[in-house]
Each structure stands twice: as C-alpha cells, then as structure tokens.
Motif scaffolding. Structure first.
Motif, PDB file in Angstrom:
ATOM      1  N   PRO A 189       0.557  -1.213   0.058  1.00 55.07           N
ATOM      2  CA  PRO A 189      -0.144  -0.048  -0.190  1.00 55.07           C
ATOM      3  C   PRO A 189       0.789   1.193   0.157  1.00 55.07           C
ATOM      4  CG  PRO A 189      -0.742  -1.417   1.587  1.00 55.07           C
ATOM      5  CD  PRO A 189       0.529  -2.147   1.156  1.00 55.07           C
ATOM      6  N   GLY A 190       0.311   2.338  -0.980  1.00 56.67           N
ATOM      7  CA  GLY A 190       1.014   3.452  -0.939  1.00 56.67           C
ATOM      8  C   GLY A 190       0.103   4.463   0.151  1.00 56.67           C
ATOM      9  N   GLU A 191       0.575   5.779   0.175  1.00 54.85           N
ATOM     10  CA  GLU A 191      -0.049   6.833   1.274  1.00 54.85           C
ATOM     11  C   GLU A 191      -1.693   6.785   1.120  1.00 54.85           C
ATOM     12  OE1 GLU A 191       1.622  10.468   1.628  1.00 54.85           O
ATOM     13  OE2 GLU A 191       3.738   9.403   1.979  1.00 54.85           O
ATOM     14  N   GLU A 192      -2.312   6.626  -0.137  1.00 55.22           N
ATOM     15  CA  GLU A 192      -3.575   6.467  -0.184  1.00 55.22           C
ATOM     16  C   GLU A 192      -4.339   5.535  -0.378  1.00 55.22           C
ATOM     17  OE1 GLU A 192      -4.258   8.907  -3.603  1.00 55.22           O
ATOM     18  OE2 GLU A 192      -3.335  10.925  -2.940  1.00 55.22           O
ATOM     19  N   SER A 193      -3.588   4.145   0.221  1.00 55.54           N
ATOM     20  CA  SER A 193      -4.386   3.021   0.184  1.00 55.54           C
ATOM     21  C   SER A 193      -3.954   2.250   1.596  1.00 55.54           C
ATOM     22  CB  SER A 193      -3.661   1.880  -0.697  1.00 55.54           C
ATOM     23  OG  SER A 193      -3.775   2.514  -2.124  1.00 55.54           O
ATOM     24  N   LEU A 194      -5.295   1.779   2.020  1.00 55.09           N
ATOM     25  CA  LEU A 194      -4.977   0.875   3.260  1.00 55.09           C
ATOM     26  C   LEU A 194      -4.536  -0.461   3.070  1.00 55.09           C
ATOM     27  CD1 LEU A 194      -8.657   1.667   4.564  1.00 55.09           C
ATOM     28  CD2 LEU A 194      -6.519   2.646   5.674  1.00 55.09           C
ATOM     29  N   GLU A 195      -4.844  -1.092   1.821  1.00 55.88           N
ATOM     30  CA  GLU A 195      -4.571  -2.500   1.303  1.00 55.88           C
ATOM     31  C   GLU A 195      -4.296  -2.772   0.074  1.00 55.88           C
ATOM     32  OE1 GLU A 195      -6.288  -6.912   2.481  1.00 55.88           O
ATOM     33  OE2 GLU A 195      -7.516  -5.177   3.104  1.00 55.88           O
ATOM     34  N   THR A 196      -3.362  -3.341  -0.483  1.00 54.27           N
ATOM     35  CA  THR A 196      -3.179  -4.063  -1.705  1.00 54.27           C
ATOM     36  C   THR A 196      -3.196  -5.606  -1.975  1.00 54.27           C
ATOM     37  OG1 THR A 196      -0.705  -3.877  -1.620  1.00 54.27           O
ATOM     38  CG2 THR A 196      -1.984  -2.112  -2.598  1.00 54.27           C
ATOM     39  N   ARG A 197      -4.205  -5.947  -2.851  1.00 50.39           N
ATOM     40  CA  ARG A 197      -4.429  -7.259  -2.960  1.00 50.39           C
ATOM     41  C   ARG A 197      -4.738  -7.879  -4.313  1.00 50.39           C
ATOM     42  NH1 ARG A 197      -9.411 -10.741   0.045  1.00 50.39           N
ATOM     43  NH2 ARG A 197      -9.280 -12.313  -1.462  1.00 50.39           N
ATOM     44  N   LEU A 198      -4.000  -9.171  -4.753  1.00 51.37           N
ATOM     45  CA  LEU A 198      -4.548  -9.709  -5.926  1.00 51.37           C
ATOM     46  C   LEU A 198      -5.842 -10.512  -5.922  1.00 51.37           C
ATOM     47  CD1 LEU A 198      -0.910 -11.122  -6.962  1.00 51.37           C
ATOM     48  CD2 LEU A 198      -2.196  -9.122  -8.148  1.00 51.37           C
ATOM     49  N   PHE A 199      -6.668 -10.352  -6.771  1.00 47.04           N
ATOM     50  CA  PHE A 199      -8.054 -10.926  -6.732  1.00 47.04           C
ATOM     51  C   PHE A 199      -8.279 -11.868  -7.940  1.00 47.04           C
ATOM     52  CE2 PHE A 199      -8.446  -7.442  -3.923  1.00 47.04           C
ATOM     53  CZ  PHE A 199      -9.613  -8.112  -2.886  1.00 47.04           C
ATOM     54  N   SER A 200      -8.711 -13.071  -7.791  1.00 51.15           N
ATOM     55  CA  SER A 200      -9.274 -13.845  -8.870  1.00 51.15           C
ATOM     56  C   SER A 200     -10.687 -13.223  -9.621  1.00 51.15           C
ATOM     57  CB  SER A 200      -9.157 -15.370  -8.767  1.00 51.15           C
ATOM     58  OG  SER A 200     -10.214 -15.473  -7.902  1.00 51.15           O
ATOM     59  N   GLU A 201     -10.999 -13.540 -10.547  1.00 51.12           N
ATOM     60  CA  GLU A 201     -12.404 -12.963 -10.983  1.00 51.12           C
ATOM     61  C   GLU A 201     -13.363 -13.286  -9.765  1.00 51.12           C
ATOM     62  OE1 GLU A 201     -15.785 -13.252 -14.566  1.00 51.12           O
ATOM     63  OE2 GLU A 201     -13.780 -14.173 -14.668  1.00 51.12           O
ATOM     64  N   GLN A 202     -13.266 -14.662  -9.359  1.00 49.93           N
ATOM     65  CA  GLN A 202     -14.342 -15.173  -8.264  1.00 49.93           C
ATOM     66  C   GLN A 202     -14.119 -14.465  -6.906  1.00 49.93           C
ATOM     67  OE1 GLN A 202     -12.287 -16.976 -10.273  1.00 49.93           O
ATOM     68  NE2 GLN A 202     -13.833 -17.481 -11.554  1.00 49.93           N
ATOM     69  N   GLU A 203     -12.975 -13.901  -6.750  1.00 52.66           N
ATOM     70  CA  GLU A 203     -12.838 -13.111  -5.311  1.00 52.66           C
ATOM     71  C   GLU A 203     -13.011 -11.780  -5.523  1.00 52.66           C
ATOM     72  OE1 GLU A 203      -8.956 -15.975  -4.120  1.00 52.66           O
ATOM     73  OE2 GLU A 203      -8.868 -14.240  -5.137  1.00 52.66           O
ATOM     74  N   ILE A 204     -13.535 -11.241  -6.879  1.00 54.77           N
ATOM     75  CA  ILE A 204     -13.650  -9.784  -6.698  1.00 54.77           C
ATOM     76  C   ILE A 204     -14.790  -9.239  -5.789  1.00 54.77           C
ATOM     77  CG2 ILE A 204     -14.505  -7.824  -8.034  1.00 54.77           C
ATOM     78  CD1 ILE A 204     -11.637  -8.630  -8.906  1.00 54.77           C
ATOM     79  N   PRO A 205     -14.585  -8.487  -4.920  1.00 56.64           N
ATOM     80  CA  PRO A 205     -15.595  -7.782  -3.991  1.00 56.64           C
ATOM     81  C   PRO A 205     -16.638  -6.930  -4.755  1.00 56.64           C
ATOM     82  CG  PRO A 205     -13.563  -6.622  -3.394  1.00 56.64           C
ATOM     83  CD  PRO A 205     -13.303  -7.738  -4.619  1.00 56.64           C
TER      84      PRO A 205
END
Length: 230
Positions: free
Chosen positions: A174-190
């Motif tokens: 995460p950069g300053e404007e992000s709380l979290e960064t994560r890789l998502f598969s299509e099935q995992e996209i929120p």
C-alpha cells in the motif's frame, strides 16, 4: 515585495480561503447566501467559479463574443474561465490470472476497493500518469499493455482512462492513499465493495474479454447513478 504586489497576494490568498469555505458549504448541502443553489453533494470541481483567478474580482456568467455557451467572465480584467473535464488515469495490473486492487485510505469511498488511478498531472503523458498512479497507490512496477477503457462521465466533468498492464513482480504494497493492496481472481472480486462504477465497468469488461481471448479497446459513457459515485 512592493505595495501593489502585496495587495494582489493578500487578495488572492483571501480568495483561496473563500473558495475552500464555499466548497465545504456546497458539499454539506448548504448553499452559501448569494450563490447558486446546489441540492446534492457535489465534487468540488463542479462548484462554479466565483472569483477570477487572475485578479480576484467576482465573475459574471455570460456568453462571450464568438462563443455559444455561458462562461464565467471577469468584468474587471476580461479573463474568461473555462470548466474543462479532468482526466483520471490508471491501470488494470495483472499477475497470472489475478488483478491487483487497492483499498482506498481517503475519501471519496474510503475503505472501498479500486484500481490504482488518479488525476493526470499537467506535465505528463497518459502512459506516464498510469504508471505514476500505480506506483503511488500500490508501489507496483508495471508494464503497460495498451489503452483499454475510456469512460466519459459528463455529469462530474471527468474522463476515466484505464490501461491494461502486467505486474513485473509481486513486491507491491500500500501507498499513502491505500489501506491495503491485494491480488484478486475473478471469483474473489468484492463487487459490492468496488468504489466507482467506472472501475466495475473496466473489471467486468476485462474478465469478459479474457474469456473471449481477445481484448478490445472500449469507450463508454456513464449517466448519473445512485449506487455509488461517479
């Protein structure tokens, strides 16, 4: 600094403070006395220009000679102020079969997921803006693979441009404007937690094109929505 320069600087500083106050009032749904009414919460960029950025005088709304649209025109120095669309540029970074998303640490849409993107700077190209924003928000190194989606959003004076991109490594964070960064598969996209409709649109187009085995550059237009902005 001579007296004239000091006077102009003081007037301009007062003008900047007034604009901040106006923006806060509009965004709280309280139109300032003597100014145009706005019922809904609106982005600051949609607030009409009130004072001339050149001399600080209050502007008038009129159609300049040779024009066909109302503009904010300064009666003191003649400066015509144009409200031009803002460019939001970002990337859709992919690692193997997954897409990199960032969870926003700032408003609007604090805590929601998005692709790394932001406003283009005055001294850069679209590609440079996409790479810079990706690194600023996700500290990710990418290789651009072509312009992918162009989304017109006329009701907020924005155009969103997203590039397809390949992650060069998994050292993102995460950069300053992000709380979290994560890789998502299509099935995992929120999907219910995606910050903006333009991002949902770009992601859905991407997965659809990937299933077809062919990526097509797309242009879309979004009308005002109620689920989330824009």
């Amino acid at each position: 600094m001579n007296i004239t320069a000091f006077s102009h600087a003081t007037r301009f500083f007062s003008y900047k403070l007034k604009i901040v106050d106006l923006a806060n009032s509009y965004n709280q749904g309280i139109p300032p006395a003597g100014y145009p009414e706005r019922i809904h919460r609106v982005p600051a960029m949609n607030i009409p220009i009130i004072h001339c950025s050149t001399c600080g005088s209050k502007v008038n709304t009129e159609i300049p000679p040779g024009d066909h649209r109302p503009r904010q025109v300064c009666p003191s120095c003649g400066q015509v102020h144009y409200l031009n669309p803002k460019l939001v540029v970002g990337s859709l970074p992919v690692w193997e079969d997954k897409v990199l998303l960032c969870r926003r640490a700032i408003e609007p849409r604090l805590g929601f997921w998005t692709l790394p993107a932001g406003f283009m700077e005055a001294d850069e190209t679209l590609a440079e803006a996409a790479c810079r924003e990706t690194f600023e928000e996700a500290c990710a190194n990418i290789e651009l693979q072509g312009l992918y989606t162009l989304v017109n959003i006329p009701h907020i004076n924005q155009v969103h441009v997203i590039y397809r991109a390949r992650l060069l490594d998994t050292g993102f964070h995460p950069g300053e404007e992000s709380l979290e960064t994560r890789l998502f598969s299509e099935q995992e996209i929120p999907w219910d937690e995606i910050a903006f409709r333009s991002i949902s649109l770009s992601l859905r187009n991407f997965f659809e094109d990937r299933r077809r085995g062919s990526f097509t550059q797309r242009e879309e237009t979004l009308l005002p929505g109620t689920a989330h902005l824009p």
